[in-house]
Design a protein around this motif. Sequence first.
Motif, short mmCIF file in Angstrom:
data_model
loop_
_atom_site.label_atom_id
_atom_site.label_comp_id
_atom_site.label_asym_id
_atom_site.label_seq_id
_atom_site.Cartn_x
_atom_site.Cartn_y
_atom_site.Cartn_z
N MET A 194 20.87 24.56 41.39
CA MET A 194 20.10 25.05 40.25
C MET A 194 19.56 23.86 39.45
SD MET A 194 20.29 28.21 40.78
CE MET A 194 21.25 29.61 41.30
N ALA A 195 20.51 23.18 38.79
CA ALA A 195 20.19 21.96 38.04
C ALA A 195 21.55 21.36 37.72
CB ALA A 195 19.43 22.28 36.77
N THR A 196 21.59 20.06 37.52
CA THR A 196 22.88 19.37 37.38
C THR A 196 23.80 20.06 36.37
OG1 THR A 196 21.78 17.30 37.93
CG2 THR A 196 23.97 17.15 36.93
N LEU A 197 23.27 20.36 35.21
CA LEU A 197 24.09 20.95 34.15
C LEU A 197 23.84 22.44 33.98
CD1 LEU A 197 23.67 18.11 31.48
CD2 LEU A 197 25.50 18.36 33.16
N GLY A 198 23.05 23.03 34.87
CA GLY A 198 22.72 24.45 34.75
C GLY A 198 21.62 24.65 33.71
N PHE A 199 21.28 25.91 33.47
CA PHE A 199 20.20 26.25 32.55
C PHE A 199 20.75 26.92 31.30
CE2 PHE A 199 17.96 26.77 36.79
CZ PHE A 199 17.32 25.55 36.71
N ILE A 200 20.14 26.65 30.17
CA ILE A 200 20.50 27.37 28.96
C ILE A 200 19.42 28.42 28.71
CG2 ILE A 200 20.74 27.19 26.46
CD1 ILE A 200 22.23 24.65 26.83
N GLU A 201 19.81 29.67 28.84
CA GLU A 201 18.85 30.76 28.65
C GLU A 201 18.59 31.00 27.16
OE1 GLU A 201 17.24 32.00 31.05
OE2 GLU A 201 18.42 31.17 32.70
N TYR A 202 17.45 31.60 26.89
CA TYR A 202 17.06 31.87 25.50
C TYR A 202 18.16 32.62 24.75
CZ TYR A 202 14.15 33.22 21.54
OH TYR A 202 13.64 33.38 20.27
N ALA A 203 18.70 33.65 25.41
CA ALA A 203 19.71 34.50 24.75
C ALA A 203 20.97 33.73 24.36
CB ALA A 203 20.08 35.67 25.67
N ASP A 204 21.22 32.66 25.11
CA ASP A 204 22.45 31.89 24.86
C ASP A 204 22.20 30.62 24.06
OD1 ASP A 204 23.63 33.72 26.65
OD2 ASP A 204 23.01 32.49 28.36
N SER A 205 20.99 30.45 23.56
CA SER A 205 20.65 29.15 22.97
C SER A 205 21.06 29.05 21.50
CB SER A 205 19.15 28.90 23.11
OG SER A 205 18.41 29.90 22.46
N SER A 206 21.38 27.84 21.09
CA SER A 206 21.69 27.56 19.68
C SER A 206 20.39 27.65 18.86
CB SER A 206 22.26 26.15 19.57
OG SER A 206 21.24 25.22 19.89
N PRO A 207 20.52 27.77 17.54
CA PRO A 207 19.31 27.83 16.70
C PRO A 207 18.40 26.63 16.92
CG PRO A 207 21.25 28.44 15.40
CD PRO A 207 21.76 27.97 16.74
N GLU A 208 18.98 25.43 17.10
CA GLU A 208 18.18 24.22 17.30
C GLU A 208 17.36 24.32 18.59
OE1 GLU A 208 20.58 20.73 17.63
OE2 GLU A 208 18.86 19.35 17.56
N VAL A 209 18.02 24.76 19.66
CA VAL A 209 17.32 24.89 20.95
C VAL A 209 16.31 26.03 20.87
CG1 VAL A 209 17.66 25.63 23.35
CG2 VAL A 209 19.14 23.86 22.35
N ARG A 210 16.70 27.12 20.25
CA ARG A 210 15.81 28.28 20.15
C ARG A 210 14.52 27.94 19.40
NH1 ARG A 210 18.12 34.29 19.29
NH2 ARG A 210 19.39 33.42 20.96
N ALA A 211 14.63 27.10 18.40
CA ALA A 211 13.43 26.71 17.65
C ALA A 211 12.44 25.97 18.55
CB ALA A 211 13.83 25.82 16.47
N VAL A 212 12.96 25.14 19.46
CA VAL A 212 12.07 24.44 20.39
C VAL A 212 11.49 25.44 21.39
CG1 VAL A 212 11.92 22.66 22.17
CG2 VAL A 212 13.35 22.27 20.15
N TYR A 213 12.33 26.30 21.93
CA TYR A 213 11.85 27.32 22.88
C TYR A 213 10.73 28.15 22.24
CZ TYR A 213 15.83 26.75 26.18
OH TYR A 213 16.73 26.29 27.11
#
Lengths: 132, 132, 132, 132, 132, 132
Positions: free
Chosen positions: B1-20
């Motif tokens: 998949m990817a070395t560290l896996g994927f962070i899906e939108y539903a599981d993302s922190s507010p900081e990551v979600r803001a970028v998404y």
Amino acid sequence: MATLGFIEYADSSPEVRAVYDDIMRTRNTDWINNFWKALAHDPASLRRTWQSVKEIMAPGALDPLAKEMSYLAVSASNQCGYCIASHTAAARKAGMTDSMLSELMAVVGMANESNRLASGYQVEIDEQFKPR
Amino acid sequence: MATLGFIEYADSSPEVRAVYDDIMRTRNTDWINNFWKALAHDPASLRRTWQSVKEIMAPGALDPLAKEMSYLAVSASNQCGYCIASHTAAARKAGMTDSMLSELMAVVGMANESNRLASGYQVEIDEQFKPR
Amino acid sequence: MATLGFIEYADSSPEVRAVYDDIMRTRNTDWINNFWKALAHDPASLRRTWQSVKEIMAPGALDPLAKEMSYLAVSASNQCGYCIASHTAAARKAGMTDSMLSELMAVVGMANESNRLASGYQVEIDEQFKPR
Amino acid sequence: MATLGFIEYADSSPEVRAVYDDIMRTRNTDWINNFWKALAHDPASLRRTWQSVKEIMAPGALDPLAKEMSYLAVSASNQCGYCIASHTAAARKAGMTDSMLSELMAVVGMANESNRLASGYQVEIDEQFKPR
Amino acid sequence: MATLGFIEYADSSPEVRAVYDDIMRTRNTDWINNFWKALAHDPASLRRTWQSVKEIMAPGALDPLAKEMSYLAVSASNQCGYCIASHTAAARKAGMTDSMLSELMAVVGMANESNRLASGYQVEIDEQFKPR
Amino acid sequence: MATLGFIEYADSSPEVRAVYDDIMRTRNTDWINNFWKALAHDPASLRRTWQSVKEIMAPGALDPLAKEMSYLAVSASNQCGYCIASHTAAARKAGMTDSMLSELMAVVGMANESNRLASGYQVEIDEQFKPR
């Protein structure tokens, strides 16, 4: 200078001279740059390479500026000193301004960065991006 | 998949979600591609990389199509599978036709060929091409 | 000159001198080129690298000329200035003529072009070409 | 599959078919590999690329085996999956044995190592190696 | 010199000068190296690139020496003359000794060799190594 | 699988088995990864490559973690799929955490970006950076 030296216009065979004349005519210049003078020791390579360059760089679906800038982008990415120098000149002649050069280099740098992030993290291609 | 896996939108922190959210708004899409989901394990890298991409790819002296095609040219030259797939899609969205793609690939191929001829023959840079 | 400078024969330790002597004996020359003199600051690297080069470049299923030309092909493709200069000399000593050099460069250029066309168009490997 | 898909022989235009026929005749095969079928969407590129490959890979100062092995050496060095697979097959057809393949790979590996040592240590080109 | 020349401190705009000042403060030096002076023609690129470098190279999970040596490893692998020279200096300032430099170069060389052996022999990724 | 297939432990000659045993002993593992099994068709290459890797990756002025991370940095920069997968595993075994991996990838990406900016703008090496 160059591995086999340069063949100057005055010393060139009719076969080589015909290519030199076509280069100057096509590019509207009165001199031949070192790349072609180094290749001219192998007239078949000179002719073939020039014919390909001439055909590929002619206006088509992409205009000459877009083509020259893509050529420069690849040469900068490959870090080919000769090619960066010569295609910076060619792209400018085709209309590239200093701002366009700077933006192009920013894209080249960014693409090289993200290419390694994508590969380094072993990112799998999204289904949406796969060719069908 | 990817070395560290994927962070899906539903599981993302507010900081990551803001970028998404900013990625989807800027690109006018409703999904996040794997590249960003793989980077999101390092929110600082995610934010910095997206900010750079957003700034560099915005319209300027070069239009978005020229930028996307240069990005694709570099990715094809570097042979990055993920990047070729994703930027072929991005360039098409920006207006690249099949003919433009074919001409771009021809330029990329030719530049890679002539880069090696120039280096392989040890061709010296012409005085006319040197930066002053 | 070189990051750590050069270690000349006259100034070399017995360990380094033994390698220098073996290089000159094996290559039938009376001087040591800069590559080895730069590496000699790390005697273990000098010895290991020379042993590998000596073993790999010895006649085997491929003759020395074929090996030297393949070495030059890779160096030209990688655009390593030092390596192109030194391996052009080595290949000539092994029998490479100007015509052979020109044909080799044409192959190197073509391979670099077609490598990018294959990758850029995302061409799938034919079943017939897959290793079994 | 490939960005633009493949053009099969049965669906090809007369212009494309003429190239396909020449490829099969020249290579003495009865099928067309994916590389050409992907390129065929741009008949001008297909024709030009094939003409160049045909001319460059024909016997000359170097025999076909030496040319195929140099092509493979460059493709392995560039890490082009498609090209490694297809040119391993082509080199074998031209006479490359398993031992020759192994020795070639050893040269490719060694050249890539020493290229970085020469560049990384900033080794200056010896006067004896400079082109005159 | 550089394609667009250098912008010296004395001639710099307030925007450029602010970046120059931050570079000298962060690095504890009293001069600006050519890389930044060449980039300064595009103040947005200068600012963005410096901000990224500053953020990425700051102490974190990796210390500055480990980061500088990885930067040098990549630059040596890419054979970028300017970058090898400048990051050799930076890594030394961060504590790299001659022995550490030699060992780093040995790793860079070996990685480049084994990368091509793995690709050239078309080695399949072991199940144990695949990201889950 | 791999061009020449894999040589399994059970099928290996005494010469190959001795290398396999040394790999497992040195790495404290009970299996052999595909890279070595693909190389084993050429026992001389297998032995030489393993001896070099063993010697280069042993603790010295740099510790094993620093060496494994530099190896991974180069492999990510070269975009070698097999090598990224195997050296991500090796670096983790040597102590690399997820945060260290992310910071390393950020350095690799940045170095690839700045390498192209330095080359693309034709930046001259500062006197202060030149080796003496």
